[in-house]
Write an enzyme that holds these catalytic residues in place. Structure first.
Site, mmCIF file in Angstrom:
data_model
loop_
_atom_site.group_PDB
_atom_site.id
_atom_site.type_symbol
_atom_site.label_atom_id
_atom_site.label_comp_id
_atom_site.label_asym_id
_atom_site.label_seq_id
_atom_site.Cartn_x
_atom_site.Cartn_y
_atom_site.Cartn_z
ATOM 1 N N ASP A 204 -16.511 -17.049 20.793
ATOM 2 C CA ASP A 204 -17.458 -17.816 19.979
ATOM 3 C C ASP A 204 -16.467 -18.637 19.284
ATOM 4 O O ASP A 204 -15.387 -18.802 19.633
ATOM 5 C CB ASP A 204 -17.892 -16.794 18.744
ATOM 6 C CG ASP A 204 -16.949 -16.531 17.757
ATOM 7 O OD1 ASP A 204 -15.826 -16.499 17.909
ATOM 8 O OD2 ASP A 204 -17.352 -15.874 16.835
ATOM 9 N N ASP A 206 -15.380 -19.992 15.332
ATOM 10 C CA ASP A 206 -15.648 -19.916 13.909
ATOM 11 C C ASP A 206 -15.395 -21.004 12.888
ATOM 12 O O ASP A 206 -14.189 -21.779 13.241
ATOM 13 C CB ASP A 206 -14.730 -18.570 13.816
ATOM 14 C CG ASP A 206 -14.748 -17.645 14.478
ATOM 15 O OD1 ASP A 206 -15.823 -16.683 14.623
ATOM 16 O OD2 ASP A 206 -13.994 -17.262 15.479
ATOM 17 N N ASP A 301 -19.870 -19.034 14.509
ATOM 18 C CA ASP A 301 -20.160 -18.406 13.235
ATOM 19 C C ASP A 301 -19.607 -19.355 11.891
ATOM 20 O O ASP A 301 -18.799 -19.974 12.209
ATOM 21 C CB ASP A 301 -19.169 -17.199 13.067
ATOM 22 C CG ASP A 301 -19.293 -15.864 13.813
ATOM 23 O OD1 ASP A 301 -20.755 -15.735 13.976
ATOM 24 O OD2 ASP A 301 -18.658 -15.009 14.166
HETATM 25 P P1 GTP Z 1 -12.763 -14.444 19.817
HETATM 26 O O1 GTP Z 1 -14.011 -15.034 18.944
HETATM 27 O O2 GTP Z 1 -13.152 -13.295 20.605
HETATM 28 O O3 GTP Z 1 -12.224 -15.566 20.796
HETATM 29 O O4 GTP Z 1 -11.489 -13.954 18.705
HETATM 30 P P2 GTP Z 1 -11.393 -14.295 17.242
HETATM 31 O O5 GTP Z 1 -10.206 -13.646 16.834
HETATM 32 O O6 GTP Z 1 -11.879 -15.407 16.767
HETATM 33 O O7 GTP Z 1 -12.614 -13.024 16.931
HETATM 34 P P3 GTP Z 1 -13.823 -13.322 15.784
HETATM 35 O O8 GTP Z 1 -14.710 -14.376 16.253
HETATM 36 O O9 GTP Z 1 -14.785 -11.810 15.941
HETATM 37 O O10 GTP Z 1 -13.318 -13.234 14.432
HETATM 38 C C1 GTP Z 1 -12.404 -14.091 13.677
HETATM 39 C C2 GTP Z 1 -11.829 -13.483 12.552
HETATM 40 O O11 GTP Z 1 -12.715 -13.073 11.561
HETATM 41 C C3 GTP Z 1 -11.175 -12.294 12.943
HETATM 42 O O12 GTP Z 1 -9.921 -12.145 12.173
HETATM 43 C C4 GTP Z 1 -12.131 -11.278 12.020
HETATM 44 O O13 GTP Z 1 -11.318 -10.077 11.650
HETATM 45 C C5 GTP Z 1 -12.665 -12.099 11.269
HETATM 46 N N1 GTP Z 1 -13.949 -11.472 10.865
HETATM 47 C C6 GTP Z 1 -15.311 -11.465 11.722
HETATM 48 N N2 GTP Z 1 -16.064 -10.944 11.038
HETATM 49 C C7 GTP Z 1 -15.721 -10.538 9.911
HETATM 50 C C8 GTP Z 1 -16.461 -10.218 8.789
HETATM 51 O O14 GTP Z 1 -17.522 -9.668 8.734
HETATM 52 N N3 GTP Z 1 -15.629 -10.148 7.594
HETATM 53 C C9 GTP Z 1 -14.357 -10.639 7.618
HETATM 54 N N4 GTP Z 1 -13.697 -10.487 6.280
HETATM 55 N N5 GTP Z 1 -13.898 -10.847 8.499
HETATM 56 C C10 GTP Z 1 -14.409 -10.910 9.728
HETATM 57 MN MN MN Z 2 -13.976 -15.896 17.265
HETATM 58 MN MN MN Z 3 -16.549 -14.762 15.062
#
Ligand code: GTP
Ligand code: MN
Ligand code: MN
Length: 377
Positions: A204, A206, A301
């Site tokens: 995704d 972020d 996100d």
């Molecule tokens: P990919 O998207 O799979 O490429 O990896 P990513 O590391 O970007 O993972 P992700 O998008 O799932 O999450 C990004 C960061 O946000 C991670 O460190 C998660 O721990 C954090 N994160 C995701 N959801 C939440 C949440 O609901 N609360 C908090 N505090 N952190 C979150």
């Molecule tokens: Mn991500």
């Molecule tokens: Mn995410």
């Protein structure tokens, strides 16, 4: 052992040569033996086991030398008996029989397909699997009522399971920045998550959004989604308002990993470059055929943070998940502090420690600063 943990998890330079025997660069992450076992444990709902494998896997990735035999791993932390056995197997036989069996098991395959649907977690997938549902086709004919997230997840399944590239993330950034700045001039949009850590693809994109005048950011998510909707690029969204003021975590007593920021889990329509000039009517007509339509769906996100919590939010949303976990463990066990995506509480001084940058947070925790690209644990 805390010294070792600190050294292993926080003080490694950003780039490392991988333990080449186990992890040649050409091997996709999902095929890395210990990652498969970690994933399998996650899909079984066994969090403890999953974390153990994730930690061993991250440790191996951080080694700066080729691993030729398990004897070289003596004395390293985070490597349990089980992980060592798997590594031994890979070194001796080129593969681990346990990993191969896991990968070919119908349970693992079905759980992967089902949890691959946006909006479907392990619990739901497990229930469906017990009912004999192993594929998307079986789910579609099962008569189960899907919630809106799952419906969108099924509709855009192929797109959402195709990794997002860095270029696509950049294109999405432009769309999001335009929308944010048109509804709140002066707002700042920061790319977080894996792309901020320098990853070249992700599941995704972020974004963390803030405004230099505290308070101006309140309710921003609704305005942004309304703007994206009016531009015809919002395929799905689920917005959660900020609940931090109602019940702040106190001294980090909340055990949940979820934070309380205003946020939006969305699916956006990314129009592919060459197709931008195309007749919009044609674009609509192509929607039914996911293979040749000139756009793709991307999970995005959006998280909105007040400026006073921004450094904590940025640290929290940059990840990786394992890095965050280790850092929070360090805070509790070594410093008697509680770290969240909102704040840092010092349990000895009984007060919150403020920070306006990630560097200050690392300093509060007595840790050397680690740049985002060094947080890919
Ligand atoms: P990919 O998207 O799979 O490429 O990896 P990513 O590391 O970007 O993972 P992700 O998008 O799932 O999450 C990004 C960061 O946000 C991670 O460190 C998660 O721990 C954090 N994160 C995701 N959801 C939440 C949440 O609901 N609360 C908090 N505090 N952190 C979150
Ligand atoms: Mn991500
Ligand atoms: Mn995410």
């Amino acid at each position: 052992s805390s010294r070792v943990l600190k050294r292993q998890c926080f003080q490694r330079p950003a780039t490392r040569v991988r333990g080449a025997l186990l992890y040649p660069d050409t091997i996709p992450f999902s095929l890395i033996p210990l990652a498969v076992l970690a994933e399998s444990a996650e899909l079984n709902g066994d969090e403890g086991r999953a974390v153990a494998f994730r930690r061993s896997e991250a440790l191996l990735r951080s080694l700066d030398r080729r691993v030729q035999g398990v004897a070289e791993l003596r004395g390293l932390p985070c490597l349990g008996e089980h992980s060592r056995r798997v590594i031994q197997d890979v070194l001796d036989n080129g593969e681990s029989s346990e990993v191969e069996e896991t990968k070919s098991s119908s349970r693992y395959k079905a759980m992967k397909v089902l949890t691959g649907i946006f909006g479907v977690g392990v619990k739901t997938a497990k229930r469906w699997f017990t009912e004999g549902i192993c594929s998307l086709a079986q789910l579609e004919t099962s008569g189960h009522t899907l919630n809106p997230a799952q419906q969108a997840g099924l509709k855009y399944y192929a797109d959402l399971n195709q990794p997002v590239t860095r270029d696509e993330a950049d294109a999405i950034s432009v769309t999001v920045e335009e929308a944010v700045c048109s509804v709140l001039p002066g707002a700042q949009v920061t790319l977080a998550g894996g792309f901020r850590r320098g990853k070249t693809s992700g599941h995704d994109v972020d974004f963390l959004i803030t405004h230099p005048d505290e308070g101006k950011e309140e309710g921003l998510v609704h305005k942004v989604t309304a703007c994206l909707e009016s531009r015809g690029v919002l395929l799905y969204h689920q917005t959660t308002r900020n609940t931090y003021q109602e019940s702040p975590e106190g001294a980090g007593r909340s055990r949940s990993n979820m934070d309380r920021f205003e946020r939006c889990f969305s699916i956006l329509k990314l129009v592919q470059e060459q197709a931008k000039d195309q007749d919009p009517v044609q674009v609509e007509a192509d929607q039914t055929d996911s293979g040749c339509r000139p756009w793709r769906a991307v999970r995005v996100d959006l998280v909105v943070s007040p400026i006073s919590q921004f450094a904590f939010a940025l640290l929290g949303w940059t990840g990786s998940k394992l890095f965050e976990r280790e850092m929070r463990r360090w805070a509790v066990h070594e410093k008697s502090m509680s770290l969240s995506s909102h704040a840092l509480y010092d349990n000895n001084q009984k007060r919150y420690l403020t920070a306006s940058s990630e560097e200050e947070i690392f300093a509060h925790l007595g840790l050397e600063y680690v740049s985002p690209s060094g947080r890919n644990a």
